[in-house]
Design a protein around this motif. Structure first.
Motif, PDB file in Angstrom:
ATOM      1  N   PRO A 169       0.797  -1.226   0.000  1.00  0.00           N
ATOM      2  CA  PRO A 169       0.000   0.000   0.000  1.00  0.00           C
ATOM      3  C   PRO A 169       0.828   1.274   0.000  1.00  0.00           C
ATOM      4  N   MET A 170       2.015   1.230   0.615  1.00  0.00           N
ATOM      5  CA  MET A 170       2.815   2.457   0.690  1.00  0.00           C
ATOM      6  C   MET A 170       3.665   2.680  -0.551  1.00  0.00           C
ATOM      7  N   ALA A 171       3.874   1.635  -1.347  1.00  0.00           N
ATOM      8  CA  ALA A 171       4.630   1.834  -2.583  1.00  0.00           C
ATOM      9  C   ALA A 171       3.857   2.699  -3.562  1.00  0.00           C
ATOM     10  N   GLY A 172       2.526   2.643  -3.480  1.00  0.00           N
ATOM     11  CA  GLY A 172       1.723   3.480  -4.364  1.00  0.00           C
ATOM     12  C   GLY A 172       1.518   4.885  -3.845  1.00  0.00           C
ATOM     13  N   ALA A 173       1.812   5.108  -2.553  1.00  0.00           N
ATOM     14  CA  ALA A 173       1.551   6.415  -1.944  1.00  0.00           C
ATOM     15  C   ALA A 173       2.803   7.179  -1.563  1.00  0.00           C
ATOM     16  N   SER A 174       3.916   6.497  -1.377  1.00  0.00           N
ATOM     17  CA  SER A 174       5.152   7.107  -0.889  1.00  0.00           C
ATOM     18  C   SER A 174       5.639   8.221  -1.805  1.00  0.00           C
ATOM     19  N   PRO A 175       6.044   9.364  -1.243  1.00  0.00           N
ATOM     20  CA  PRO A 175       6.624  10.431  -2.074  1.00  0.00           C
ATOM     21  C   PRO A 175       7.836   9.965  -2.867  1.00  0.00           C
ATOM     22  N   PHE A 176       8.652   9.087  -2.282  1.00  0.00           N
ATOM     23  CA  PHE A 176       9.815   8.593  -3.012  1.00  0.00           C
ATOM     24  C   PHE A 176       9.391   7.814  -4.246  1.00  0.00           C
ATOM     25  N   HIS A 189      -7.286   4.441   4.928  1.00  0.00           N
ATOM     26  CA  HIS A 189      -7.769   5.338   3.868  1.00  0.00           C
ATOM     27  C   HIS A 189      -7.086   5.052   2.534  1.00  0.00           C
ATOM     28  N   LEU A 190      -5.846   4.531   2.567  1.00  0.00           N
ATOM     29  CA  LEU A 190      -5.181   4.193   1.309  1.00  0.00           C
ATOM     30  C   LEU A 190      -5.924   3.075   0.577  1.00  0.00           C
ATOM     31  N   ALA A 191      -6.631   2.228   1.327  1.00  0.00           N
ATOM     32  CA  ALA A 191      -7.399   1.156   0.689  1.00  0.00           C
ATOM     33  C   ALA A 191      -8.435   1.718  -0.282  1.00  0.00           C
ATOM     34  N   HIS A 192      -8.863   2.975  -0.049  1.00  0.00           N
ATOM     35  CA  HIS A 192      -9.877   3.600  -0.906  1.00  0.00           C
ATOM     36  C   HIS A 192      -9.280   4.644  -1.853  1.00  0.00           C
TER      37      HIS A 192
END
Length: 486
Positions: A63-70, A205-208
């Motif tokens: 989930p964080m690979a799609g949201a991470s700033p990096f 919230h990232l799930a949505h």
């Protein structure tokens, strides 16, 4: 004449690779050292039982690979890494064929939660509205005031409610309470807690929004993309090379260590100041994860068929049961009904399956250092909600929490979070210093998940540590862009 690199990096997990990308793109000569024959750390993918079917050895869902700033700047998609999204981000089955489902679509999720639908919407909509700010707050170095004050307010308010006993009043139905508590359990520690509440707000919230995706072909695709960029900018990998003393690295101007406090003390060979060494020694580790891998003949036969559409499945029972079990586990008490995460990768990535063969990935939360083979525990937990699962198993392998540390020394006692996720230690990891990455040894920096922002495949720890080293050791205040065309 010595030919030392400008930068030496020990460890090639996602943070070590992110640090290498950042350094190499800034024009520095980078050398990476990995004790295993394969790079990737928690991003390794291997064929365990059958040459045609690969299994993720550690992380599977990102989930964080799609949201991470990096990673947003690095642009995985442009580098050929396809993040596949299941229709249902995660599911939480309950007894008697009931289940709570977190669809990627918020409205569909709310519709399925009945009387708690409006409450779920009121929880998620403000987080989604300020998603970028929420992500930036949690995936930061935890040392600066948040730029988005409204996002900070929303995050703090919801964390205070859902990270305390007030969470029992947040929803009316067992389904909604369990759906959010299962996400909070990703903190791998006592429930409820403020740290677990923050984790629930982030991942929930990232799930949505950006979702809980799986990389097509396995987690190793992310490591391969990072490594390819490092090599394209002159970086060199030394695999199968264990470093036991920092002096083995020669005289690079900067050393970045994708290792935990325990390993750092070993590499420093007694050269750390006494106060700093004592602070590292006080660093606490959390519960362990015990891994189970299965090769199965058919999709998991969930009692509720909709669960089979989810990328991730949480097995923990009701909110009260999860609070009880996770708190006992955090206290070192083994249980016959541990919290279990299950992933059938072919749900989102059908190419991972072959006729009559598909991988199943599962973790059980257990006490730190637990030596128990988890296969029977995990299989019985799955069987409870998917009768007949055992009959589909062709081959299986279990790794105890104790053995996980042998696989990856950063997972002390099987702690895949690389340090207990308490509120204090989430912020002040590994020690209470203004710059959490810089150590008292000249030019030496920590960049593992034992530093902020902590565990997860987001690359931010490596990126932030590299920025600190660039600024202090090389006078580079603005690192080079991360996009492929740059």
């Amino acid at each position: 004449m010595r030919n030392d690199p400008d930068v030496a990096i020990v460890g090639t997990g996602p943070n070590g690779l992110a640090a290498a990308v950042t350094m190499a793109r800034s024009g520095l000569r980078v050398a990476l050292y990995e004790q295993d024959e394969e790079i990737g750390g928690g991003l390794r993918t291997k064929a365990l039982f059958d040459d045609d079917v690969v299994h993720d050895i550690c992380a599977a869902v990102h989930p964080m690979a799609g949201a991470s700033p990096f990673f947003r700047a690095f642009d995985l998609a442009a580098r050929g890494v396809e993040l596949r999204h299941p229709a249902i981000s995660y599911a939480h089955p309950l007894d008697h064929g009931r289940a709570a489902l977190a669809h990627r679509d918020l409205e569909e999720t709310c519709a399925g939660l009945g009387p708690d639908g409006p409450r779920w919407r009121r929880l998620m909509e403000p987080l989604l509205e300020h998603s970028a700010g929420v992500v930036d707050i949690i995936l930061s170095d935890q040392r600066a005031l948040p730029r988005d004050v409204r996002a900070a307010s929303v995050l703090a308010r919801h964390t205070l409610v859902h990270g305390t006993r007030l969470a029992s009043r947040g929803f009316r139905t067992e389904e909604a309470r369990a759906l959010l508590t299962g996400v909070a359990a990703h903190a791998v520690g006592r429930l409820p807690s403020l740290a677990s509440g923050a984790v629930a707000m982030l991942l929930g919230h990232l799930a949505h929004s950006s979702g809980w995706p799986l990389p097509r072909g396995g987690s190793a695709r992310i490591a391969e993309a990072l490594a390819a960029d490092v090599r394209a900018h002159g970086g060199v990998f030394h695999t199968g090379q264990r470093i036991d003393d920092l002096r083995e690295l020669g005289r690079p101007k900067a050393v970045l260590l994708d290792i935990g406090p325990k390993a750092f003390r070993r590499l420093a060979q007694g050269r750390l100041p006494a106060g700093y060494a004592r602070s590292l020694a006080r660093f606490r580790y959390g519960p362990g994860a015990a891994k189970a891998d299965f090769l199965v003949s058919d999709p998991i036969p969930w009692a509720n068929p909709d669960v089979g559409r989810a990328g991730t499945v949480h097995l923990g029972g009701s909110q009260a049961q999860m609070w009880h079990q996770e708190t006992r586990t955090a206290r070192g008490i083994a249980t016959d009904e541990p919290f279990v995460l299950v992933v059938d990768p072919a749900v989102a990535d059908p190419g991972r399956a072959r006729p009559g063969k598909r991988p199943v990935w599962a973790y059980a939360h257990v006490p730190n250092g637990d030596p128990t083979d988890p296969l029977e525990l995990v299989r019985s937990r799955i069987e409870r909600y998917a009768p007949g699962f055992t009959d589909t198993v062709i081959a299986q392998r279990g790794i105890s929490a104790r053995d996980y540390e042998r696989y990856n020394p950063n997972y002390v006692g099987g702690d895949i979070s690389a340090g207990a996720m308490t509120l204090t230690q989430s912020v002040l990891r590994p020690t209470p210093r203004l710059d959490p990455y810089r150590t008292p040894l000249r030019g030496v920096y920590l960049c593992s998940a034992s530093t902020p922002p902590g565990p997860g495949v987001h690359g931010m720890t490596g990126y932030l540590a590299a920025r600190s080293a660039l600024r202090r050791e090389f006078g580079i205040r603005t690192p080079a862009p991360l996009a492929p065309h740059d």
